[in-house]
Scaffold this motif. Structure first.
Motif, PDB file in Angstrom:
ATOM      1  N   THR A 112      47.373   6.957 -51.163  1.00 41.30           N
ATOM      2  CA  THR A 112      47.898   7.791 -52.248  1.00 41.30           C
ATOM      3  C   THR A 112      47.042   7.679 -53.501  1.00 41.30           C
ATOM      4  O   THR A 112      46.743   8.686 -54.165  1.00 41.30           O
ATOM      5  N   LEU A 113      46.638   6.467 -53.859  1.00 37.11           N
ATOM      6  CA  LEU A 113      45.787   6.277 -55.028  1.00 37.11           C
ATOM      7  C   LEU A 113      44.485   7.062 -54.891  1.00 37.11           C
ATOM      8  O   LEU A 113      44.052   7.738 -55.838  1.00 37.11           O
ATOM      9  N   CYS A 114      43.860   6.990 -53.721  1.00 33.60           N
ATOM     10  CA  CYS A 114      42.606   7.716 -53.511  1.00 33.60           C
ATOM     11  C   CYS A 114      42.810   9.226 -53.600  1.00 33.60           C
ATOM     12  O   CYS A 114      42.065   9.940 -54.290  1.00 33.60           O
ATOM     13  N   VAL A 115      43.823   9.705 -52.905  1.00 32.83           N
ATOM     14  CA  VAL A 115      44.054  11.152 -52.804  1.00 32.83           C
ATOM     15  C   VAL A 115      44.396  11.753 -54.162  1.00 32.83           C
ATOM     16  O   VAL A 115      43.796  12.754 -54.593  1.00 32.83           O
ATOM     17  N   TYR A 116      45.341  11.153 -54.879  1.00 36.39           N
ATOM     18  CA  TYR A 116      45.783  11.759 -56.126  1.00 36.39           C
ATOM     19  C   TYR A 116      44.820  11.507 -57.279  1.00 36.39           C
ATOM     20  O   TYR A 116      44.829  12.258 -58.268  1.00 36.39           O
ATOM     21  N   ALA A 117      43.978  10.505 -57.185  1.00 35.94           N
ATOM     22  CA  ALA A 117      42.887  10.373 -58.159  1.00 35.94           C
ATOM     23  C   ALA A 117      41.942  11.557 -58.013  1.00 35.94           C
ATOM     24  O   ALA A 117      41.525  12.172 -59.011  1.00 35.94           O
ATOM     25  N   ALA A 118      41.604  11.902 -56.775  1.00 37.51           N
ATOM     26  CA  ALA A 118      40.724  13.046 -56.540  1.00 37.51           C
ATOM     27  C   ALA A 118      41.388  14.353 -56.965  1.00 37.51           C
ATOM     28  O   ALA A 118      40.755  15.209 -57.601  1.00 37.51           O
ATOM     29  N   CYS A 280      34.696  12.887 -56.362  1.00 36.90           N
ATOM     30  CA  CYS A 280      36.048  13.141 -55.849  1.00 36.90           C
ATOM     31  C   CYS A 280      36.043  13.224 -54.321  1.00 36.90           C
ATOM     32  O   CYS A 280      36.929  12.676 -53.647  1.00 36.90           O
ATOM     33  N   ALA A 281      35.049  13.918 -53.768  1.00 40.97           N
ATOM     34  CA  ALA A 281      34.956  14.023 -52.316  1.00 40.97           C
ATOM     35  C   ALA A 281      34.740  12.649 -51.689  1.00 40.97           C
ATOM     36  O   ALA A 281      35.324  12.328 -50.641  1.00 40.97           O
ATOM     37  N   GLY A 282      33.932  11.811 -52.339  1.00 38.71           N
ATOM     38  CA  GLY A 282      33.709  10.462 -51.824  1.00 38.71           C
ATOM     39  C   GLY A 282      34.981   9.628 -51.812  1.00 38.71           C
ATOM     40  O   GLY A 282      35.248   8.889 -50.850  1.00 38.71           O
TER      41      GLY A 282
END
Length: 329
Positions: A112-118, A280-282
């Motif tokens: 979730t942290l990764c996805v919503y940061a992006a 963001c993609a990374g």
């Protein structure tokens, strides 16, 4: 600037709150966990808010290099450490540390942290890219991003059903990759961009990625804990998502080299935007890899009705499914 200014949009919340509050009081049933006890964790809430505010401020003002920025960063990190310590020691914490004993719950929150940061970084900068570089109005730029919302509204429920049939691992792996592809397609959006051939394809791919990802993500969070802790689990996951987006909006311009003047120089903003989309993609690829290696199908005793049918992005059902007999046991 279009209209009276962007800050005025927050007034939209006032009439909506005035309308919804009496409806909620009259029609929404009250509920409480069977183990609910203690008082509201004021100290924990204050420390969490202070930590997030100070770190965000330090990231936003980092380029100024002032002493206040350094002090804010250190104080914010200290508040975050204090928050963890306090939550471990309080008898009734706002965020009980033992909820992270579930490996699946912890893994999904990292995803979730990764996805919503992006997501936070993308939607913030994409709207500005369309204005600063492409030259559209604020209204046109905001309207251009609506296909992602439309796809979410139309297809999220079916995505939740698919996740129930095949398990969360594949949706939580494929979804971020589709979102990453959509963000990389935004690299085509430059000064002479066409909505039909440049902007829309990127948003459609991103939207299908969000559809694939979001409903199974929420259902997996709910399925990874006991029924009576579903509200707590959803609250922690929602807080993680909002915090990730907030920090990303503050940090991404700094990481992409987007100085204060870039917002007034289309070429400089375009270069920084391209670097930001790659970042963001990374982050999404990292989230996909984490999901693939850590997330598994919920155990049979977690396949409750709310896990199978609920597709909201932010909140759990109002009431957990009522079960009897051997099913309840």
């Amino acid at each position: 600037m279009d209209g009276p200014g962007w800050r005025w949009v927050f007034l939209l919340n006032v009439p909506l709150a005035l309308l919804c509050a009496p409806i909620a009081v009259r029609h929404v049933p009250e509920s409480a966990g069977v183990k609910a006890e203690g008082r509201f964790d004021v100290l924990g809430a204050a420390l969490g808010a202070i930590a997030l505010a100070l770190v965000t401020y330090a990231l936003i003002e980092a380029e100024s290099g002032t002493l206040l920025v350094g002090v804010s960063a250190i104080a914010g990190l200290a508040a975050a450490v204090a928050f963890v310590v306090v939550e471990k020691r309080r008898p009734h914490p706002m965020m009980p540390p033992d909820i992270f004993a579930s490996r699946q719950f912890s893994a999904v929150n990292v995803v979730t942290l990764c996805v919503y940061a992006a997501f936070g970084g993308f939607f913030f900068l994409a709207a500005l890219q369309l204005q600063v570089v492409v030259g559209w109005s604020a209204l046109a730029a905001g309207t251009a991003l609506l296909p992602t919302t439309a796809l979410m509204l139309l297809l999220s429920a079916r995505s939740g059903e698919l996740g129930d049939r095949i398990g969360p691992r594949i949706p939580l792996t494929v979804g971020p990759l589709l979102c990453a592809a959509g963000m990389l397609l935004m690299l085509r959006v430059g000064p002479d961009a066409s909505y039909a051939t440049d902007v829309l394809p990127a948003l459609v791919v991103l939207g299908f990625g969000m559809v694939t990802l979001v409903a199974p993500l929420t259902a997996t969070v709910l399925a990874s804990v006991e029924t009576e802790r579903a509200g707590l689990a959803s609250g922690i996951n929602n807080a993680a998502a909002r915090a990730a987006g907030l920090v990303a909006v503050a940090a991404l311009p700094l990481l992409a080299g987007m100085g204060p003047e870039a917002y007034r120089v289309p070429d400089a903003f375009d270069d920084a935007f391209r670097r930001a989309m790659v970042l963001c993609a990374g982050v999404l690829v990292v989230g996909s890899a984490l999901a693939f290696t850590t997330v598994r199908r919920p155990a049979p005793d977690c396949r409750r009705p709310e896990c199978r049918t609920h597709g909201s992005v932010a909140v759990p059902p109002l009431e957990a499914g009522r079960q009897r007999g051997s099913e309840a046991r």
